[in-house]
Design a protein around this motif. Sequence first.
Motif, PDB file in Angstrom:
ATOM      1  N   GLU A  55       0.835  -1.209   0.000  1.00  0.00           N
ATOM      2  CA  GLU A  55       0.000   0.000   0.000  1.00  0.00           C
ATOM      3  C   GLU A  55       0.866   1.255   0.000  1.00  0.00           C
ATOM      4  N   ASP A  56       2.075   1.136   0.561  1.00  0.00           N
ATOM      5  CA  ASP A  56       2.928   2.308   0.753  1.00  0.00           C
ATOM      6  C   ASP A  56       4.130   2.417  -0.171  1.00  0.00           C
ATOM      7  N   ALA A  57       4.492   1.325  -0.834  1.00  0.00           N
ATOM      8  CA  ALA A  57       5.755   1.348  -1.573  1.00  0.00           C
ATOM      9  C   ALA A  57       5.738   0.505  -2.844  1.00  0.00           C
ATOM     10  N   VAL A  58       6.552   0.949  -3.810  1.00  0.00           N
ATOM     11  CA  VAL A  58       6.860   0.135  -4.985  1.00  0.00           C
ATOM     12  C   VAL A  58       8.218  -0.480  -4.673  1.00  0.00           C
ATOM     13  N   VAL A  59       8.318  -1.793  -4.810  1.00  0.00           N
ATOM     14  CA  VAL A  59       9.510  -2.511  -4.373  1.00  0.00           C
ATOM     15  C   VAL A  59      10.181  -3.220  -5.543  1.00  0.00           C
ATOM     16  N   GLU A  60      11.482  -3.041  -5.644  1.00  0.00           N
ATOM     17  CA  GLU A  60      12.278  -3.748  -6.635  1.00  0.00           C
ATOM     18  C   GLU A  60      13.250  -4.648  -5.886  1.00  0.00           C
ATOM     19  N   LEU A  61      13.327  -5.902  -6.302  1.00  0.00           N
ATOM     20  CA  LEU A  61      14.209  -6.861  -5.644  1.00  0.00           C
ATOM     21  C   LEU A  61      15.353  -7.242  -6.560  1.00  0.00           C
ATOM     22  N   LYS A  62      16.541  -7.288  -5.998  1.00  0.00           N
ATOM     23  CA  LYS A  62      17.712  -7.701  -6.771  1.00  0.00           C
ATOM     24  C   LYS A  62      18.451  -8.756  -5.979  1.00  0.00           C
ATOM     25  N   ASP A  63      18.959  -9.739  -6.681  1.00  0.00           N
ATOM     26  CA  ASP A  63      19.738 -10.792  -6.065  1.00  0.00           C
ATOM     27  C   ASP A  63      21.203 -10.529  -6.402  1.00  0.00           C
ATOM     28  N   ALA A  64      22.054 -10.494  -5.418  1.00  0.00           N
ATOM     29  CA  ALA A  64      23.469 -10.207  -5.681  1.00  0.00           C
ATOM     30  C   ALA A  64      24.324 -11.223  -4.942  1.00  0.00           C
ATOM     31  N   PRO A  86      24.027 -13.284  -0.201  1.00  0.00           N
ATOM     32  CA  PRO A  86      23.880 -14.593   0.446  1.00  0.00           C
ATOM     33  C   PRO A  86      23.595 -14.522   1.951  1.00  0.00           C
ATOM     34  N   LYS A  87      24.210 -13.589   2.662  1.00  0.00           N
ATOM     35  CA  LYS A  87      24.004 -13.545   4.116  1.00  0.00           C
ATOM     36  C   LYS A  87      23.382 -12.255   4.625  1.00  0.00           C
ATOM     37  N   LEU A  88      23.168 -11.285   3.737  1.00  0.00           N
ATOM     38  CA  LEU A  88      22.640  -9.993   4.155  1.00  0.00           C
ATOM     39  C   LEU A  88      21.543  -9.525   3.214  1.00  0.00           C
ATOM     40  N   VAL A  89      20.667  -8.681   3.739  1.00  0.00           N
ATOM     41  CA  VAL A  89      19.661  -8.037   2.901  1.00  0.00           C
ATOM     42  C   VAL A  89      19.792  -6.542   3.112  1.00  0.00           C
TER      43      VAL A  89
END
Length: 97
Positions: free
Chosen positions: A43-52, A84-87
């Motif tokens: 409801e509050d945000a547009v989210v883009e996800l990236k895998d690194a 792998p270990k952090l977001v």
Amino acid sequence: GKKATDSPQVKGRKEEKIYLKKNKIRSHPNSGAGSIKFDGSTEDAVVELKDANKSFVMNAQYLEGLYLNAIKQGKDAVIVIQFPKLVVECVIKRKPK
């Protein structure tokens, strides 16, 4: 039989789905490749996800596109980079004048 390992793309899409679900983010069809851009939204945000794996390069033009898309909808722009270990979760804001 030999078990096929997922390609980085397949693995990334699986991780993306898990993250979206965990954070109650509605995923966009085709991961934003269609008419609704970017990976998901709340409801509050547009989210883009990236895998690194080791590093992630931020591109100003790309981030601006995400930001403009979000403010048109009256939402925050958020980019999530999964290592792998952090977001890393970043909210994109307009630089004060």
